[in-house]
Design a protein around this motif. Structure first.
Motif, PDB file in Angstrom:
ATOM      1  N   SER A  21       0.825  -1.211   0.000  1.00 54.77           N
ATOM      2  CA  SER A  21       0.000   0.000   0.000  1.00 54.77           C
ATOM      3  C   SER A  21       0.857   1.258   0.000  1.00 54.77           C
ATOM      4  O   SER A  21       0.493   2.264  -0.607  1.00 54.77           O
ATOM      5  N   MET A  23       3.492   1.793  -1.526  1.00 53.35           N
ATOM      6  CA  MET A  23       4.094   2.052  -2.833  1.00 53.35           C
ATOM      7  C   MET A  23       3.111   2.687  -3.813  1.00 53.35           C
ATOM      8  O   MET A  23       3.475   3.005  -4.938  1.00 53.35           O
ATOM      9  N   MET A  24       1.875   2.898  -3.383  1.00 51.77           N
ATOM     10  CA  MET A  24       0.858   3.466  -4.249  1.00 51.77           C
ATOM     11  C   MET A  24       1.035   4.983  -4.360  1.00 51.77           C
ATOM     12  O   MET A  24       1.290   5.654  -3.370  1.00 51.77           O
ATOM     13  N   SER A  25       0.900   5.480  -5.573  1.00 49.29           N
ATOM     14  CA  SER A  25       0.924   6.932  -5.741  1.00 49.29           C
ATOM     15  C   SER A  25      -0.498   7.501  -5.718  1.00 49.29           C
ATOM     16  O   SER A  25      -0.698   8.677  -5.422  1.00 49.29           O
ATOM     17  N   ASP A  26      -1.479   6.679  -6.001  1.00 54.37           N
ATOM     18  CA  ASP A  26      -2.887   7.076  -5.954  1.00 54.37           C
ATOM     19  C   ASP A  26      -3.380   6.915  -4.513  1.00 54.37           C
ATOM     20  O   ASP A  26      -3.360   5.818  -3.956  1.00 54.37           O
ATOM     21  N   ILE A  27      -3.822   8.007  -3.909  1.00 54.21           N
ATOM     22  CA  ILE A  27      -4.199   7.991  -2.492  1.00 54.21           C
ATOM     23  C   ILE A  27      -5.375   7.058  -2.230  1.00 54.21           C
ATOM     24  O   ILE A  27      -5.445   6.422  -1.177  1.00 54.21           O
ATOM     25  N   LYS A  29      -6.086   4.213  -3.830  1.00 50.44           N
ATOM     26  CA  LYS A  29      -5.548   2.849  -3.801  1.00 50.44           C
ATOM     27  C   LYS A  29      -4.753   2.628  -2.521  1.00 50.44           C
ATOM     28  O   LYS A  29      -4.863   1.575  -1.892  1.00 50.44           O
ATOM     29  N   LEU A  30      -3.956   3.605  -2.128  1.00 48.62           N
ATOM     30  CA  LEU A  30      -3.178   3.486  -0.897  1.00 48.62           C
ATOM     31  C   LEU A  30      -4.100   3.240   0.288  1.00 48.62           C
ATOM     32  O   LEU A  30      -3.865   2.325   1.078  1.00 48.62           O
TER      33      LEU A  30
END
Length: 79
Positions: A21, A23-27, A29-30
């Motif tokens: 989680s 490593m996600m750049s989209d908040i 998705k994180l």
């Protein structure tokens, strides 16, 4: 497989999901992945009677859910 071994694997899976989680750049998705990982840690902590682990990760689940609701409400108001 012994139940203790199953719960160890749940703990490993939780660690991997939380690391993934981050490593996600989209908040969004994180937050979703982090919520899943924290929920797994809650189950793990309760199963092995590690209540501080369950408590802290339960709080993280609540925080992730709160911000996901805010994100989706904001998106809905943009339409």
């Amino acid at each position: 497989m012994e139940m203790a071994t199953v719960w160890e694997w749940v703990g490993y899976a939780a660690s991997i999901v939380v690391a993934y989680s981050l490593m996600m750049s989209d908040i969004k998705k994180l937050r979703w992945w982090n919520l899943v990982g924290a929920a797994l840690f809650v189950a793990y902590g309760l199963a092995i009677s590690a209540y501080p682990v369950a408590l802290v990760n339960g709080f993280i689940v609540f925080i992730d859910a709160y911000y996901l609701v805010k994100i989706y409400q904001h998106e809905a108001s943009q339409v």
